[in-house]
Design a protein around this motif. Structure first.
Motif, mmCIF file in Angstrom:
data_model
loop_
_atom_site.group_PDB
_atom_site.id
_atom_site.type_symbol
_atom_site.label_atom_id
_atom_site.label_comp_id
_atom_site.label_asym_id
_atom_site.label_seq_id
_atom_site.Cartn_x
_atom_site.Cartn_y
_atom_site.Cartn_z
ATOM 1 N N TYR A 81 0.831 -1.219 0.000
ATOM 2 C CA TYR A 81 0.000 0.000 0.000
ATOM 3 C C TYR A 81 0.860 1.261 0.000
ATOM 4 C CZ TYR A 81 -4.345 -2.566 0.897
ATOM 5 O OH TYR A 81 -5.436 -3.386 0.784
ATOM 6 N N THR A 82 2.094 1.122 0.500
ATOM 7 C CA THR A 82 3.053 2.228 0.473
ATOM 8 C C THR A 82 3.066 2.918 -0.889
ATOM 9 O OG1 THR A 82 4.498 0.919 1.897
ATOM 10 C CG2 THR A 82 5.552 2.733 0.694
ATOM 11 N N HIS A 83 2.980 2.104 -1.923
ATOM 12 C CA HIS A 83 3.260 2.610 -3.266
ATOM 13 C C HIS A 83 2.040 3.220 -3.965
ATOM 14 C CE1 HIS A 83 6.835 0.498 -2.232
ATOM 15 N NE2 HIS A 83 6.227 -0.686 -2.265
ATOM 16 N N TYR A 84 0.839 3.044 -3.375
ATOM 17 C CA TYR A 84 -0.334 3.609 -4.078
ATOM 18 C C TYR A 84 -1.517 3.981 -3.209
ATOM 19 C CZ TYR A 84 -2.280 -1.110 -3.736
ATOM 20 O OH TYR A 84 -2.760 -2.296 -3.268
ATOM 21 N N SER A 85 -1.431 3.852 -1.887
ATOM 22 C CA SER A 85 -2.640 4.142 -1.098
ATOM 23 C C SER A 85 -2.689 5.587 -0.611
ATOM 24 C CB SER A 85 -2.777 3.204 0.103
ATOM 25 O OG SER A 85 -3.918 3.604 0.856
ATOM 26 N N TYR A 86 -3.396 6.400 -1.377
ATOM 27 C CA TYR A 86 -3.614 7.789 -0.931
ATOM 28 C C TYR A 86 -4.519 7.796 0.290
ATOM 29 C CZ TYR A 86 -1.523 8.787 -5.412
ATOM 30 O OH TYR A 86 -0.660 8.830 -6.459
ATOM 31 N N ALA A 87 -5.335 6.758 0.435
ATOM 32 C CA ALA A 87 -6.239 6.694 1.594
ATOM 33 C C ALA A 87 -5.445 6.520 2.891
ATOM 34 C CB ALA A 87 -7.238 5.552 1.409
ATOM 35 N N ILE A 88 -4.374 5.717 2.836
ATOM 36 C CA ILE A 88 -3.530 5.560 4.037
ATOM 37 C C ILE A 88 -2.736 6.851 4.271
ATOM 38 C CG2 ILE A 88 -1.564 4.283 5.035
ATOM 39 C CD1 ILE A 88 -2.836 1.731 3.910
ATOM 40 N N HIS A 89 -2.262 7.470 3.226
ATOM 41 C CA HIS A 89 -1.608 8.789 3.372
ATOM 42 C C HIS A 89 -2.541 9.747 4.102
ATOM 43 C CE1 HIS A 89 -1.140 12.989 2.252
ATOM 44 N NE2 HIS A 89 0.155 12.757 2.195
ATOM 45 N N ASP A 90 -3.798 9.823 3.642
ATOM 46 C CA ASP A 90 -4.745 10.792 4.214
ATOM 47 C C ASP A 90 -5.087 10.451 5.657
ATOM 48 O OD1 ASP A 90 -4.673 12.119 1.837
ATOM 49 O OD2 ASP A 90 -6.733 11.649 1.230
ATOM 50 N N ALA A 91 -5.163 9.151 5.971
ATOM 51 C CA ALA A 91 -5.447 8.743 7.359
ATOM 52 C C ALA A 91 -4.305 9.212 8.258
ATOM 53 C CB ALA A 91 -5.614 7.226 7.449
ATOM 54 N N LEU A 92 -3.053 9.012 7.817
ATOM 55 C CA LEU A 92 -1.891 9.444 8.620
ATOM 56 C C LEU A 92 -1.898 10.964 8.782
ATOM 57 C CD1 LEU A 92 0.788 7.092 7.015
ATOM 58 C CD2 LEU A 92 0.070 7.024 9.425
ATOM 59 N N ALA A 93 -2.263 11.662 7.712
ATOM 60 C CA ALA A 93 -2.285 13.129 7.768
ATOM 61 C C ALA A 93 -3.433 13.623 8.649
ATOM 62 C CB ALA A 93 -2.419 13.690 6.357
ATOM 63 N N SER A 94 -4.470 12.805 8.832
ATOM 64 C CA SER A 94 -5.651 13.224 9.616
ATOM 65 C C SER A 94 -5.398 13.252 11.099
ATOM 66 C CB SER A 94 -6.820 12.251 9.404
ATOM 67 O OG SER A 94 -7.181 12.189 8.071
ATOM 68 N N VAL A 95 -4.559 12.345 11.588
ATOM 69 C CA VAL A 95 -4.531 12.119 13.038
ATOM 70 C C VAL A 95 -3.512 12.962 13.816
ATOM 71 C CG1 VAL A 95 -5.537 9.819 12.956
ATOM 72 C CG2 VAL A 95 -3.049 10.067 12.803
ATOM 73 N N GLU A 96 -2.581 13.579 13.143
ATOM 74 C CA GLU A 96 -1.552 14.379 13.825
ATOM 75 C C GLU A 96 -0.828 13.626 14.941
ATOM 76 O OE1 GLU A 96 -2.305 18.332 15.027
ATOM 77 O OE2 GLU A 96 -3.171 18.876 13.097
ATOM 78 N N VAL A 97 -0.646 12.346 14.739
ATOM 79 C CA VAL A 97 0.166 11.536 15.659
ATOM 80 C C VAL A 97 1.445 11.255 14.871
ATOM 81 C CG1 VAL A 97 0.313 9.321 16.877
ATOM 82 C CG2 VAL A 97 -1.890 10.503 16.702
ATOM 83 N N PRO A 98 2.635 11.542 15.439
ATOM 84 C CA PRO A 98 3.858 11.339 14.646
ATOM 85 C C PRO A 98 4.025 9.883 14.216
ATOM 86 C CG PRO A 98 4.405 11.820 16.954
ATOM 87 C CD PRO A 98 2.922 12.016 16.799
ATOM 88 N N ALA A 99 4.319 9.693 12.925
ATOM 89 C CA ALA A 99 4.449 8.345 12.377
ATOM 90 C C ALA A 99 5.801 8.188 11.695
ATOM 91 C CB ALA A 99 3.331 8.085 11.372
#
Ligand code: DQA
Length: 155
Positions: A81-99
């Motif tokens: 999913y690293t290579h194509y999941s914009y949905a996972i990108h957006d989830a990470l950007a939503s939560v403001e928890v350092p990843a």
């Protein structure tokens, strides 16, 4: 080092197949070995570590959402999913928890489609190619980061 800290370690699709899948790339250790390795380190550091895995994009997104207000940091290996999941990108950007994004193999040494990570821009950084150790290095980083943030808040 910060105690009472909670880190969620999230593993994506096919990582449950470690030990079976492409051992020349991922080695012979199993997913259970990886879980035990991370959990032991959590105990050693006196922090709470939840190690989760899913093959489903929606479930990975639910894990990420759950970190909001409940966890201090995320270590994530989103698998392919690293290579194509914009949905996972957006989830990470939503939560403001350092990843911190982690890959067992060096994605830059492999096929071209693996050279791009669409999820890393939503993370503070990426560790790639260091095998299981990458997860511990990511935890170390988050521990230092969160302790220095807490000190700044206290000051
Ligand atoms: C991986 C690299 C990805 O390209 C691949 O799809 C995986 C594992 C790694 O840990 O090296 O499933 O994330």
């Amino acid at each position: 080092m910060a105690e009472n800290l909670k880190i969620m370690v999230i593993n994506g699709p096919n990582l449950n197949m470690l030990g079976i899948r492409e051992p020349e790339v991922y080695g012979n250790h199993t997913y259970a070995d990886l879980e035990a390795y991370i959990e032991e380190y959590g105990e050693k550091c006196s922090i709470e570590v939840a190690v989760l895995q899913s093959n489903s994009e929606g479930e990975l997104i639910d894990f990420i959402h759950h970190t909001l207000g409940n966890f201090d940091g995320i270590v994530i290996n989103p698998g392919a999913y690293t290579h194509y999941s914009y949905a996972i990108h957006d989830a990470l950007a939503s939560v403001e928890v350092p990843a911190v994004e982690v890959h067992l193999s060096n994605i830059h040494k492999r096929e071209e489609f693996r050279h791009t990570s669409v999820t890393a821009p939503a993370c503070v950084g990426q560790i790639t190619g260091l095998g299981f150790r990458g997860y511990l290095l990511a935890i170390d980083y988050l521990l230092e980061e969160v302790s220095s943030r807490d000190k700044e808040i206290e000051a």
